[in-house]
Design an enzyme around this catalytic site. Structure first.
Site, PDB file in Angstrom:
ATOM      1  N   ARG A 197      63.526  20.552 -89.746  1.00 30.41           N
ATOM      2  CA  ARG A 197      63.544  22.203 -89.677  1.00 30.41           C
ATOM      3  C   ARG A 197      62.088  22.511 -89.804  1.00 30.41           C
ATOM      4  O   ARG A 197      61.384  21.736 -90.304  1.00 30.41           O
ATOM      5  CB  ARG A 197      64.693  22.532 -90.461  1.00 30.41           C
ATOM      6  N   LEU A 244      68.888  14.856 -90.689  1.00 27.56           N
ATOM      7  CA  LEU A 244      68.247  14.794 -91.766  1.00 27.56           C
ATOM      8  C   LEU A 244      66.784  15.004 -91.802  1.00 27.56           C
ATOM      9  O   LEU A 244      66.541  14.738 -90.396  1.00 27.56           O
ATOM     10  CB  LEU A 244      68.358  13.445 -92.666  1.00 27.56           C
ATOM     11  N   HIS A 296      80.008  30.891 -91.438  1.00 27.57           N
ATOM     12  CA  HIS A 296      80.120  30.086 -92.627  1.00 27.57           C
ATOM     13  C   HIS A 296      79.427  30.504 -93.669  1.00 27.57           C
ATOM     14  O   HIS A 296      78.376  31.229 -93.414  1.00 27.57           O
ATOM     15  CB  HIS A 296      79.788  28.491 -92.108  1.00 27.57           C
ATOM     16  N   ASP A 353      70.965  22.573 -97.644  1.00 29.13           N
ATOM     17  CA  ASP A 353      71.127  23.996 -98.123  1.00 29.13           C
ATOM     18  C   ASP A 353      70.424  24.337 -99.173  1.00 29.13           C
ATOM     19  O   ASP A 353      70.494  24.018-100.322  1.00 29.13           O
ATOM     20  CB  ASP A 353      72.413  24.259 -98.271  1.00 29.13           C
ATOM     21  N   THR A 362      74.745  15.699 -83.463  1.00 23.02           N
ATOM     22  CA  THR A 362      73.850  15.691 -84.618  1.00 23.02           C
ATOM     23  C   THR A 362      73.471  13.936 -84.673  1.00 23.02           C
ATOM     24  O   THR A 362      74.033  13.306 -84.021  1.00 23.02           O
ATOM     25  CB  THR A 362      74.197  16.323 -85.841  1.00 23.02           C
ATOM     26  N   GLU A 390      79.804  23.733 -87.769  1.00 27.06           N
ATOM     27  CA  GLU A 390      80.465  22.748 -86.912  1.00 27.06           C
ATOM     28  C   GLU A 390      81.874  22.768 -86.743  1.00 27.06           C
ATOM     29  O   GLU A 390      82.636  23.316 -87.699  1.00 27.06           O
ATOM     30  CB  GLU A 390      79.969  21.451 -87.608  1.00 27.06           C
ATOM     31  N   GLU A 443      70.393  17.275 -82.128  1.00 27.06           N
ATOM     32  CA  GLU A 443      69.480  17.508 -83.098  1.00 27.06           C
ATOM     33  C   GLU A 443      69.517  16.294 -84.281  1.00 27.06           C
ATOM     34  O   GLU A 443      70.285  15.443 -84.203  1.00 27.06           O
ATOM     35  CB  GLU A 443      69.762  18.803 -83.991  1.00 27.06           C
TER      36      GLU A 443
END
Length: 498
Positions: free
Chosen positions: A423, A386, A96, A104, A345, A189, A383
């Site tokens: 992350r 946010l 993707h 992003d 998620t 996803e 995971e």
């Protein structure tokens, strides 16, 4: 210092991975700052005891020069660095675009030569009712059409994974790469791009169906004719991105979604998605079978409007999930055919995190999805959705990782297969944040020291078994029967601030 653990408690250990920054290998296919990454990963390994990292392996970077012209050099350097530090790798086959979704920060489009096909044939992209194209990911409608220099979309994905296997053979053989997560849609996803921020969608809008490209339209018309209803068309009454369900004829009480026509459409739309995942995972399984590696696929956490009778946001994303119809167990059943892990998620979210009108229920959603996967006999990983740095989110993650707590006498009643933290950034290392983060890792490990031998906590990776039996529409219908969720404790017995 020798590691210190209790063998019975170790069976409660959940391995902890950290997602690398999105642009760690940049759009020019350069691993730009190995020094900073090495310093950060050393700290995460030595001070926090993490087990490994997750990294996006971008199609748009690797095959950017032209069909089958793969350049793995930068990623090899990156992976060798990670291996040298004694960390494991979860590799995402990212088919993707990066850019246009929550969080992003860099833009990595799909390969230019693929986009060139889209310039003359924009129907290769997912399209909403108004005709707006979403260029994040190719439409399911072209999965089996040879529009890309003679190859179909599925062949491109398959060839890419084959090249990855050849080029990363040493790291796969050495057991450094433990998971291959196969991207199956936007944001990696298994879903339609029903809520694109790039087109003005704002939380908690219902989103829009994304099946109006000419290829999916044709597929629907053929399916409807076969059903004896050649007059049925794709929905015209499902509103726009930021509508509420009640503002639309489709999702309101007794709306189109409960009519014969509506049910037929929703079954078609959601089945297309599941068979799309099924076909690509079958290819992945063929490629990696026999290697000591896990396959995984990511399911999106559409927690808003979960408490509305229509589940509108889930429906537009392709999850046909209602009070009396299970939208997630069919996905789990499909994954079970390929011996794949379901990666979910929004593990950090609580129902009270969002405004009341969002009708958001992440806790129930997580419980539902995890339960259905476990009922289908597959493993679940997950995971946070946010960025999260606080005790409240961490404790919720820990609760979901072991819904019924730690068992001092051995294996817990239920346990997630792994957790990946979103992350890696400088923020993680800010003093107070890092102290709490270290506690999160420690508690995820059931208060045990880092354990490098997965066998000790019951996770020995066996050679990937071949896909078993073909998925059928009957399988999906059978799995869609409602079956309830398991019970969760009200809070974790492993609190970071306890």
């Amino acid at each position: 210092m020798a590691a210190n653990y209790n063998e019975k408690l170790l069976l409660n250990y959940v391995p902890f991975y950290v997602m690398l920054p999105l642009g760690v290998v940049n759009v020019e296919n350069v691993f730009a700052d190995p020094e900073t990454l090495e310093t950060q990963l050393k700290r995460l390994k030595e001070e926090a005891g993490i087990d490994g990292v997750m990294v996006d392996v971008w199609w748009g970077i690797i095959e950017s020069n032209g069909p089958k012209q793969y350049d793995w050099t930068a990623y090899k350097t990156l992976f060798e660095l990670i291996a040298r530090l004694g960390l494991k790798i979860q590799a995402i086959m990212s088919f993707h675009q990066c850019g246009g979704n929550v969080g992003d920060v860099v833009t990595i489009p799909i390969p230019q030569w693929v986009r060139d096909v889209g310039d003359s044939d924009p129907d290769i992209y997912y399209t909403n009712r108004k005709g707006t194209r979403d260029i994040e990911y190719l439409s399911i409608g072209v999965d089996n059409l040879p529009l890309f220099a003679g190859r179909t979309a599925v062949q491109m994905y398959s060839d890419y994974m084959g090249s990855f296997k050849e080029n990363m053979a040493e790291l796969l053989e050495a057991g450094v790469i433990v998971d291959i997560e196969v991207g199956l849609g936007p944001a990696g996803e298994l879903r339609y791009p029903s809520y694109p921020q790039s087109q003005g969608w704002v939380f908690p809008g219902i989103g829009e169906f994304q099946c109006y490209d000419k290829y999916l339209k044709k597929d629907f018309k053929e399916a409807a004719a076969k059903e004896g209803h050649p007059e049925w068309e794709l929905p015209e009454d499902a509103g726009e991105y930021n509508d509420t369900p009640e503002e639309t004829e489709f999702f309101k009480g007794n709306g189109t979604y409960v009519s014969e026509k509506g049910k037929f459409f929703l079954t078609w739309y959601s089945n297309k998605l599941i068979f799309h995942g099924d076909q690509i995972l079958a290819e992945a399984n063929k490629i990696f079978t026999g290697l000591k590696v896990n396959l995984a696929a990511k399911v999106s956490g559409i927690h808003w409007l979960y408490n509305h009778h229509s589940h509108a946001a889930e429906l537009t994303a392709g999850y046909y999930n209602l009070f009396k119809r299970d939208g997630y167990r069919p996905v789990a059943r499909m994954l079970s055919k390929h011996n794949a892990i379901l990666n979910f998620t929004c593990l950090e979210m609580k129902d009270t995190d969002n405004v009341a009108e969002a009708l958001s229920a992440p806790q129930e959603l997580v419980q539902e999805v995890l339960s259905k996967a476990w009922k289908e006999g597959i493993e679940v990983a997950g995971e946070n959705a946010l960025e999260t740095y606080g005790a409240k989110g961490y404790n919720q993650i820990l609760l979901n990782a072991r819904p019924n707590g730690v068992n001092p006498d051995g294996k817990p009643k239920r346990r997630m297969y792994g957790f990946t933290y979103l992350r890696l950034s400088d923020t993680v290392f800010q003093e107070n944040n890092f102290e709490l983060f270290k506690k999160l890792v420690r508690k995820m490990h059931a208060d045990q020291d880092y354990c490098g031998d997965a066998k000790k906590y019951g996770h020995e990776i066996v050679p990937l078994k071949t896909s078993n039996s073909q998925l059928t529409v009957e399988d999906i219908a059978d799995a869609a029967q409602p079956s309830g969720a398991f019970k969760w404790d009200s809070e974790t017995d492993m609190q970071v601030d306890g």
